[in-house]
Design a protein around this motif. Structure first.
Motif, mmCIF file in Angstrom:
data_model
loop_
_atom_site.group_PDB
_atom_site.id
_atom_site.type_symbol
_atom_site.label_atom_id
_atom_site.label_comp_id
_atom_site.label_asym_id
_atom_site.label_seq_id
_atom_site.Cartn_x
_atom_site.Cartn_y
_atom_site.Cartn_z
ATOM 1 N N HIS A 94 2.427 2.961 -9.202
ATOM 2 C CA HIS A 94 2.390 1.568 -8.471
ATOM 3 C C HIS A 94 2.271 0.499 -9.438
ATOM 4 N N ARG A 95 1.880 0.629 -10.731
ATOM 5 C CA ARG A 95 1.907 -0.685 -11.615
ATOM 6 C C ARG A 95 0.887 -1.750 -10.939
ATOM 7 N N LEU A 96 -0.146 -1.233 -10.287
ATOM 8 C CA LEU A 96 -1.209 -2.208 -9.944
ATOM 9 C C LEU A 96 -2.048 -2.708 -11.195
ATOM 10 N N LEU A 97 -2.502 -3.740 -11.303
ATOM 11 C CA LEU A 97 -3.342 -3.958 -12.536
ATOM 12 C C LEU A 97 -4.944 -3.571 -12.192
ATOM 13 N N PRO A 98 -5.408 -2.624 -13.268
ATOM 14 C CA PRO A 98 -6.485 -1.969 -12.659
ATOM 15 C C PRO A 98 -7.466 -2.920 -12.693
ATOM 16 N N TRP A 99 -7.610 -4.061 -13.436
ATOM 17 C CA TRP A 99 -8.898 -4.740 -13.422
ATOM 18 C C TRP A 99 -8.975 -5.983 -12.424
ATOM 19 N N LEU A 100 -7.772 -5.826 -11.218
ATOM 20 C CA LEU A 100 -7.862 -6.561 -10.430
ATOM 21 C C LEU A 100 -8.126 -6.037 -8.886
ATOM 22 N N LYS A 101 -8.931 -6.548 -8.372
ATOM 23 C CA LYS A 101 -9.093 -6.121 -6.795
ATOM 24 C C LYS A 101 -7.610 -5.996 -5.977
ATOM 25 N N ILE A 102 -7.634 -4.982 -4.985
ATOM 26 C CA ILE A 102 -6.384 -5.030 -4.415
ATOM 27 C C ILE A 102 -5.904 -6.180 -3.770
ATOM 28 N N LYS A 103 -6.808 -7.091 -3.141
ATOM 29 C CA LYS A 103 -6.223 -8.229 -2.616
ATOM 30 C C LYS A 103 -5.650 -9.196 -3.726
ATOM 31 N N ASP A 104 -6.227 -9.089 -4.880
ATOM 32 C CA ASP A 104 -5.797 -9.930 -5.857
ATOM 33 C C ASP A 104 -4.480 -9.393 -6.599
ATOM 34 N N ASN A 105 -4.188 -8.153 -6.372
ATOM 35 C CA ASN A 105 -3.217 -7.304 -6.862
ATOM 36 C C ASN A 105 -1.717 -7.814 -5.937
ATOM 37 N N LEU A 131 -3.887 -0.704 5.040
ATOM 38 C CA LEU A 131 -5.107 -1.250 3.962
ATOM 39 C C LEU A 131 -6.134 -2.066 4.386
ATOM 40 N N LYS A 132 -6.065 -2.376 5.508
ATOM 41 C CA LYS A 132 -7.087 -3.503 5.897
ATOM 42 C C LYS A 132 -8.737 -2.691 5.632
ATOM 43 N N GLY A 133 -9.459 -3.710 4.976
ATOM 44 C CA GLY A 133 -10.571 -3.236 4.743
ATOM 45 C C GLY A 133 -10.935 -2.607 3.218
ATOM 46 N N PHE A 134 -9.668 -2.545 2.422
ATOM 47 C CA PHE A 134 -9.747 -2.108 1.058
ATOM 48 C C PHE A 134 -9.555 -3.266 0.216
ATOM 49 N N GLU A 135 -9.663 -4.297 0.836
ATOM 50 C CA GLU A 135 -9.269 -5.863 -0.031
ATOM 51 C C GLU A 135 -10.114 -5.852 -1.385
ATOM 52 N N ASN A 136 -11.330 -5.295 -1.207
ATOM 53 C CA ASN A 136 -12.324 -5.521 -2.419
ATOM 54 C C ASN A 136 -12.334 -4.257 -3.213
ATOM 55 N N SER A 137 -11.429 -3.359 -3.012
ATOM 56 C CA SER A 137 -11.293 -2.060 -3.768
ATOM 57 C C SER A 137 -10.813 -2.372 -5.163
ATOM 58 N N SER A 143 -6.297 6.364 -3.117
ATOM 59 C CA SER A 143 -5.413 7.704 -3.419
ATOM 60 C C SER A 143 -4.116 7.059 -3.839
ATOM 61 N N GLY A 144 -3.167 8.046 -4.206
ATOM 62 C CA GLY A 144 -1.869 7.902 -4.618
ATOM 63 C C GLY A 144 -1.188 7.236 -3.757
ATOM 64 N N GLY A 145 -1.237 7.548 -2.398
ATOM 65 C CA GLY A 145 -0.484 7.015 -1.112
ATOM 66 C C GLY A 145 -1.019 5.560 -0.866
ATOM 67 N N MET A 146 -2.494 5.428 -0.946
ATOM 68 C CA MET A 146 -2.815 4.138 -0.747
ATOM 69 C C MET A 146 -2.514 3.112 -1.689
ATOM 70 N N ALA A 147 -2.283 3.395 -2.954
ATOM 71 C CA ALA A 147 -2.106 2.721 -4.066
ATOM 72 C C ALA A 147 -0.430 2.411 -4.064
#
Ligand SMILES: Nc1ncnc2c1ncn2[C@@H]1O[C@H](COP(=O)(O)OP(=O)(O)O)[C@@H](O)[C@H]1O
Ligand SMILES: [Mg+2]
Length: 267
Positions: A94-105, A131-137, A143-147
């Motif tokens: 997924h290459r999301l930045l681990p230190w950022l919340k989902i909304k910031d990614n 993914l509504k509701g996971f903004e601050n995760s 999970s892999g699918g969610m990422a």
């Protein structure tokens, strides 16, 4: 002049006679050979081929992340000379930045927008991928699918003219994968974003592609571009689906006939 320009611009991607070599051990190796591919606005293109045949390289060339020796590669009517914000990419990881919340990614590429506009876009795209509701995760809490959903939301949030997906579901379990295929098809239909997806899953290529690009082993050449003509024929288990599958298997396996368990349906 004007007419010519209009004709050229009808393609989001226009690739003509593209060749690509990499230097390996000081020797030039042919990676892609004589690639010709025109992609229209709103199309969903899938690309299948053996590992190492140059699928990722082809996507990176479309995106401007890898250069090329000769041939024409145009995006929106202009020669591709480098990456641009209108071209989104989604990778297997997924290459999301681990230190950022989902909304910031998801909002990462929108940092220059006013806060309210950015938040609205982030919200819209998180909702789009469920993914509504996971903004601050944080990414590690998903999970892999969610990422992967978050990565797709990030790719779409920039409003790209084209979204390039490199085996985006390759690391997911089979059930999540099928669910994600349905989701991406729904998003494609709702948003009309032009999409190009590389996959080694032939079923996935048929299910998703308006056209399926079948590539040979290295050096990667396009063997055939198969247009899937109706929604009905793309339903898994239909006779049309089996016929496409057999046609593609024939490029990869000498014993394609034995591999197809539903041969009686295939023409
Ligand atoms: N930067 C590079 N330098 C040298 N060789 C590379 C480079 N990138 C990819 N290759 C080689 O090019 C071929 C095609 O790679 P790739 O496009 O990743 O294939 P695919 O995505 O179809 O598996 C492979 O043999 C790979 O080892
Ligand atoms: Mg690859």
């Amino acid at each position: 002049m004007g007419i010519k320009k209009e004709a050229d611009n009808k393609y989001i991607i226009n690739i003509k006679n593209l060749n690509k070599q990499f230097i390996v051990d000081k020797q030039p190796i042919d990676i892609l050979k004589n690639i010709n591919l025109q992609i229209k606005k709103g199309e969903f293109i899938t690309i299948v081929g053996h590992s190492g045949c140059g699928k990722s390289t082809l996507l990176k060339i479309m995106c401007g992340l890898v250069d090329y020796e000769n041939g024409i590669v145009e995006r929106n009517g202009h020669a591709v000379v480098g990456p641009g914000p209108r071209c989104g990419m989604v990778f297997q990881d997924h290459r999301l930045l681990p230190w950022l919340k989902i909304k910031d990614n998801v909002g990462f590429g929108l940092r220059d927008l006013p806060k309210a506009e950015r938040e609205e876009k982030v919200e819209k795209h998180l909702e789009m991928v469920g993914l509504k509701g996971f903004e601050n995760s944080y990414p590690k809490q998903l999970s892999g699918g969610m990422a992967q959903r978050a990565a797709i939301a990030r790719g779409l949030a920039n409003n790209p003219t084209i979204l390039l997906l490199d085996e985006p579901f390759g690391a997911l379990d089979a059930l999540t994968r099928i669910q994600m295929q349905q989701e991406i098809l729904r998003i494609h239909q709702a948003e009309g974003t032009t999409m190009v997806m590389v996959t080694h899953d032939i079923d996935e290529a048929i299910y998703l592609g308006d056209r399926i690009v079948v590539m040979s082993a290295r050096p990667g050449e396009i063997k055939e571009i198969i247009k899937t003509d109706s929604i009905e024929s793309k339903k898994r288990g239909s006779t049309g689906f089996a016929a496409y599958k057999k046609r593609i298997y024939n490029y990869f396996f000498e014993d394609a006939k034995d591999l197809m368990d539903n041969m009686e349906y295939a023409n």
